[in-house]
Design an enzyme around this catalytic site. Structure first.
Site, PDB file in Angstrom:
ATOM      1  N   ARG A   1     -12.231   6.876  -0.754  1.00  0.00           N
ATOM      2  CA  ARG A   1     -11.298   5.784  -0.434  1.00  0.00           C
ATOM      3  C   ARG A   1     -11.838   4.471  -0.998  1.00  0.00           C
ATOM      4  O   ARG A   1     -13.061   4.255  -1.064  1.00  0.00           O
ATOM      5  CB  ARG A   1     -11.097   5.642   1.078  1.00  0.00           C
TER       6      ARG A   1
ATOM      7  N   HIS B   1      -3.564  -5.533   2.229  1.00  0.00           N
ATOM      8  CA  HIS B   1      -3.236  -5.615   3.665  1.00  0.00           C
ATOM      9  C   HIS B   1      -3.886  -6.874   4.229  1.00  0.00           C
ATOM     10  O   HIS B   1      -4.417  -7.702   3.520  1.00  0.00           O
ATOM     11  CB  HIS B   1      -3.877  -4.447   4.407  1.00  0.00           C
TER      12      HIS B   1
ATOM     13  N   CYS C   1       0.787  -1.217   0.000  1.00  0.00           N
ATOM     14  CA  CYS C   1       0.000   0.000   0.000  1.00  0.00           C
ATOM     15  C   CYS C   1       0.829   1.281   0.000  1.00  0.00           C
ATOM     16  O   CYS C   1       1.445   1.606  -0.989  1.00  0.00           O
ATOM     17  CB  CYS C   1      -1.007  -0.024   1.136  1.00  0.00           C
TER      18      CYS C   1
HETATM   19  N1  GLN Z   1      -2.104   6.892   2.297  1.00  0.00           N
HETATM   20  C1  GLN Z   1      -2.230   6.057   1.149  1.00  0.00           C
HETATM   21  C2  GLN Z   1      -3.612   6.129   0.525  1.00  0.00           C
HETATM   22  O1  GLN Z   1      -4.491   6.560   1.124  1.00  0.00           O
HETATM   23  C3  GLN Z   1      -1.888   4.612   1.528  1.00  0.00           C
HETATM   24  C4  GLN Z   1      -2.866   4.038   2.499  1.00  0.00           C
HETATM   25  C5  GLN Z   1      -2.386   2.698   3.069  1.00  0.00           C
HETATM   26  O2  GLN Z   1      -1.200   2.381   3.167  1.00  0.00           O
HETATM   27  N2  GLN Z   1      -3.346   1.885   3.497  1.00  0.00           N
HETATM   28  O3  GLN Z   1      -3.809   5.720  -0.557  1.00  0.00           O
END
Ligand code: GLN
Length: 261
Positions: A141, A205, A107
């Protein structure tokens, strides 16, 4: 397991696998460090030892000193705190990968191993340029369970994603897998992650490795190939019933729910 079976896999001498864990103090959400624990255990079950060294802001490493580089995920704030330092380590990391070292980047770490990440505040964070890709944060998101088809391995990967970043691969770039359920790199292309030589980046993840034992072994084999200087070895199979069940549960959840805003 018969004597012939055991002896065949015990041919591989016990190896020390040198791991460089990058920014474990900044980039470690969704238990991403759990991936290291899985690698250590699965290596030990084959008589190998994982030796983990941490490198953070201001630390340096020599390209040939490690067999595997690991970097986890993080919020935009943490990425902004490490991006310039990581970019300064870029040449050494690219030289290490050219030399056959393995990489697993998750990520936020994955995004920073591309050329750049434009975060939600519009800041352009410099990247390492190891992966042929760019990322920019979108409004909504992309959150949920994910299921990938990794045709190069004839396997599936199941995990969890939560990112604002939309990652655009360059033409001809190799994704880690095709999205069966979920958003993946950008919620549109159907691609997830990226592969360059023995380096892999992904949004998955979970942590990723406990529910995907075949992939944990693939990463281990890449690191062992670097440590031993040969081809990736075939690792002795383990009784992965629990891991397989966890994979099935995650895959089912992804099929039922993945990929919806
Ligand atoms: N901050 C990054 C995003 O929002 C990565 C997020 C993460 O590592 N889960 O895309």
């Amino acid at each position: 397991m018969g004597a012939g079976f055991v002896s065949k896999f015990r041919i591989a001498a016990a190896m020390r696998i040198r791991v460089a864990h990058l920014y474990s103090d900044y980039l470690n959400i969704y238990a991403d460090r759990g991936n290291i624990a899985v690698l250590a255990r699965r290596a030990a079950w084959r008589g190998h030892e994982l030796e983990v060294a941490s490198f953070s802001v201001g630390d340096t490493f020599r390209p040939g000193d490690h067999d595997l580089f690991y970097v986890g995920g993080g919020q935009d704030r943490e990425q902004a705190l490490v991006a310039t330092d990581l970019a300064a380590k870029g040449a050494a990391l690219r030289e290490a990968v050219d030399g056959g070292a393995a990489v697993l980047a998750v990520c936020g770490g994955y995004q920073l191993l591309g050329r750049s990440y434009r975060d939600r505040e519009g800041r352009r964070l410099p990247g390492v340029g190891l992966f042929p890709l760019e990322t920019f944060a979108g409004e909504r998101r992309m959150i949920g369970d994910v299921l990938l088809d990794c045709s190069w391995a004839g396997r599936t990967l199941a995990g969890f994603e939560n990112h604002a970043g939309r990652t655009i691969l360059d033409d001809g770039a190799e994704p880690l897998g095709r999205v069966v359920s979920g958003f993946g790199n950008d919620g549109a292309s159907g691609a997830e992650g990226c592969r360059v030589a023995r380096a892999v980046g992904t949004y998955l993840h979970g942590p990723l490795l406990p529910r995907n034992p075949w992939f944990a072994d693939w990463v281990l084999a890449q690191a062992l190939a670097h440590a031993g200087g040969g081809a990736p070895p075939e690792l002795a199979p383990l009784p992965d019933d629990l891991e397989q069940d966890a994979h099935e549960v995650a895959a089912r959840r992804a099929r039922e729910r993945g990929g919806r805003f």
